[in-house]
Design an enzyme around this catalytic site. Structure first.
Site, PDB file in Angstrom:
ATOM      1  N   GLN A  74      -2.142  34.489-105.618  1.00 22.87           N
ATOM      2  CA  GLN A  74      -0.940  35.149-105.119  1.00 22.87           C
ATOM      3  C   GLN A  74      -0.392  34.504-103.863  1.00 22.87           C
ATOM      4  OE1 GLN A  74      -3.460  38.808-104.265  1.00 22.87           O
ATOM      5  NE2 GLN A  74      -1.951  39.015-102.623  1.00 22.87           N
ATOM      6  N   CYS A  80      -0.975  41.499-105.109  1.00 23.24           N
ATOM      7  CA  CYS A  80      -2.241  41.625-105.825  1.00 23.24           C
ATOM      8  C   CYS A  80      -2.181  42.666-106.929  1.00 23.24           C
ATOM      9  CB  CYS A  80      -3.354  41.978-104.841  1.00 23.24           C
ATOM     10  SG  CYS A  80      -3.189  43.630-104.111  1.00 23.24           S
ATOM     11  N   HIS A 379      -6.110  46.393-101.235  1.00 24.13           N
ATOM     12  CA  HIS A 379      -6.098  45.294-102.208  1.00 24.13           C
ATOM     13  C   HIS A 379      -6.438  45.830-103.595  1.00 24.13           C
ATOM     14  CE1 HIS A 379      -6.035  41.120-103.281  1.00 24.13           C
ATOM     15  NE2 HIS A 379      -7.318  41.044-103.596  1.00 24.13           N
ATOM     16  N   ASN A 400     -10.462  38.057-108.739  1.00 21.48           N
ATOM     17  CA  ASN A 400      -9.514  38.185-107.629  1.00 21.48           C
ATOM     18  C   ASN A 400      -8.274  37.346-107.933  1.00 21.48           C
ATOM     19  OD1 ASN A 400      -8.510  39.051-105.193  1.00 21.48           O
ATOM     20  ND2 ASN A 400      -9.923  37.913-103.932  1.00 21.48           N
TER      21      ASN A 400
END
Length: 459
Positions: A74, A80, A379, A400
């Site tokens: 990102q 996210c 997040h 992630n």
């Protein structure tokens, strides 16, 4: 000079007290050693407990198959929540179309969210002006802080996908402003705050709803222009050309993004079948209740953000059952706590802060951390694996969206204790959720204030 000011000055740190703290600091050899180490490197690495990191390996006995490729990034943006959703959807999509790797367009949903969110806040400010909400009140102050925030919540994704659909990344690729959002966001925020001032004045001056709507439309067009210049304007129709694993050429389209979602994605991932379960242990917010947050949304006239509050054991079990069934899990957490970036480790025992500083930041309970501003959902990521000992969860594999140079080629590892302490919500298919928990979703939600920590946005 008033007595109050005199009393406040008397509470300042005196020379004797300052000298005592300095002498106390340097009299401890451990402090001097720690200072020598920390002035030259990251103190988080200095207090990393090697005995913990050695045990937490990136090996799991239960993983989804396939995992997504390539690892997404990102960059310097707060997207996210979008990346996490699209990372989940692409795995069954890759399987369906026999793909080696694939990405949906993150910038497409990002553009749609920017425009819809601007429209939502313009409407909200008109509504609050009509209600007589004070411009210097807590609500207005909170909403004006960052109206064009990059972050988001699960139900905001539901709103976007159901209205705008999806498209492959190659049909609407990344731009500089998508990956470095600060400057564009600042311009949009400047415009929105100015627009709020103008709209409030129009309400106070008794302008008609039609006049206000016409003005609002012109304001929104300017924000559209800024976003269109920086991000690009998404195409109305797309053609997706691709090679499958067998090197065979295929093409789909021309097709609208909404048709693309409904015809090619919804059968493998129906976003309306997903349920958001949160863990808010504050005593003021009992479990088995529905909650929402005032003025937390990104789309006018859409579904509101809803939280089904359950004990952390429920979140853990639902996430485990989903992964066992080869379905990844979107989740939100407070990622900055007890995180070793170099090894990609999320573990409450990873750092020995008490040894280094003589202070333990985990003394507060999860409920008290929420109450005292020590915890927010910062997040969103994706669970793709779990280590099981029977039905007991030991550790979690996390996809992630920060590139492949962290942890195991971008994947993080989370201890089960960290899950309990810092995971705040998970999203799973309704087929995994017991009937009695699904019934809670039918209740009228309790409305929390706009500044409540559960209204924080994953970035």
């Amino acid at each position: 000079m008033s007595d109050n000011i005199v009393k406040l000055k008397a509470l300042g740190i005196g020379e004797a007290e300052s000298a005592w703290m300095r002498e106390s600091f340097y009299s401890d050899p451990k402090n001097r050693l720690a200072q020598n180490a920390c002035v030259k490197q990251d103190f988080l690495e200095v207090c990393l407990d090697r005995t913990v990191t050695e045990k937490m390996t990136h090996r799991f006995n239960t993983k989804i198959d396939p995992e997504g490729k390539p690892m997404t990034n990102q960059k310097n943006s707060g997207r996210c929540w979008i990346f996490a959703l699209l990372n989940i959807i692409r795995t069954p999509f890759m399987k369906k179309f026999n793909l080696e790797e694939f990405e949906f367009s993150q910038s497409y949903l990002f553009f749609c969210d920017k425009i819809e969110r601007a429209n939502y806040y313009l409407d909200a400010w008109v509504e609050m002006a009509k209600k007589g909400e004070a411009v210097d009140g807590r609500l207005m102050h909170h909403l004006l802080q960052n109206p064009s925030d990059d972050g988001g919540q699960w139900d905001m994704l539901v709103n976007l996908v159901n209205k705008y659909g999806l498209m492959p990344r190659q049909c609407f690729p990344e731009t500089f402003a998508c990956q470095q959002t600060f400057k564009m966001k600042r311009i949009v925020n400047n415009l929105l705050r100015k627009d709020c001032y103008i709209l409030r004045k129009m309400v106070q001056d008794g302008k008609t709803d039609e006049e206000i709507h016409t003005k609002k439309s012109a304001m929104l067009a300017k924000i559209y222009t800024v976003c269109g210049i920086c991000i690009g304007v998404p195409p109305e129709n797309v053609v997706w050309e691709y090679y499958d694993k067998d090197k065979q050429y295929h093409a789909i389209g021309p097709i609208t993004p909404l048709e693309f979602y409904r015809q090619h994605v919804q059968d493998i991932y129906n976003i309306d079948d997903k349920v958001c379960i949160v863990n808010d242990p504050r005593p003021t917010n009992p479990y088995n209740k529905m909650y929402t947050v005032d003025y937390l949304n990104n789309m006018a006239g859409s579904n509101i953000v809803l939280y089904n509050n359950q004990p952390i054991e429920v979140l853990r079990k639902l996430a485990m059952e989903s992964i066992k069934s080869n379905e990844a899990v979107w989740f939100g957490c407070d990622v900055g706590k007890h995180f070793c970036r170099s090894s990609g480790l999320l573990d409450t025992n990873a750092h020995d802060f008490k040894l280094l500083f003589g202070a333990d930041p985990l003394l507060l309970s999860k409920a008290d951390r929420l109450i005292y501003g020590e915890m927010f959902m910062t997040h969103a990521m994706t669970f793709t694996g779990v280590n099981l000992e029977g039905e007991k969860t030991l550790k979690w594999r996390v996809e992630n969206s920060w590139g492949d140079d962290i942890g195991d080629k971008g994947y993080l590892i989370m201890s089960d204790d960290w899950f309990s302490d810092f995971v705040l919500e998970v999203v799973v298919d309704k087929k995994f959720v017991p009937t009695e928990i699904l019934e809670v979703n039918k209740e009228k939600p309790v409305v929390l204030p706009a500044w409540d920590p559960m209204g924080s946005l994953a970035q």
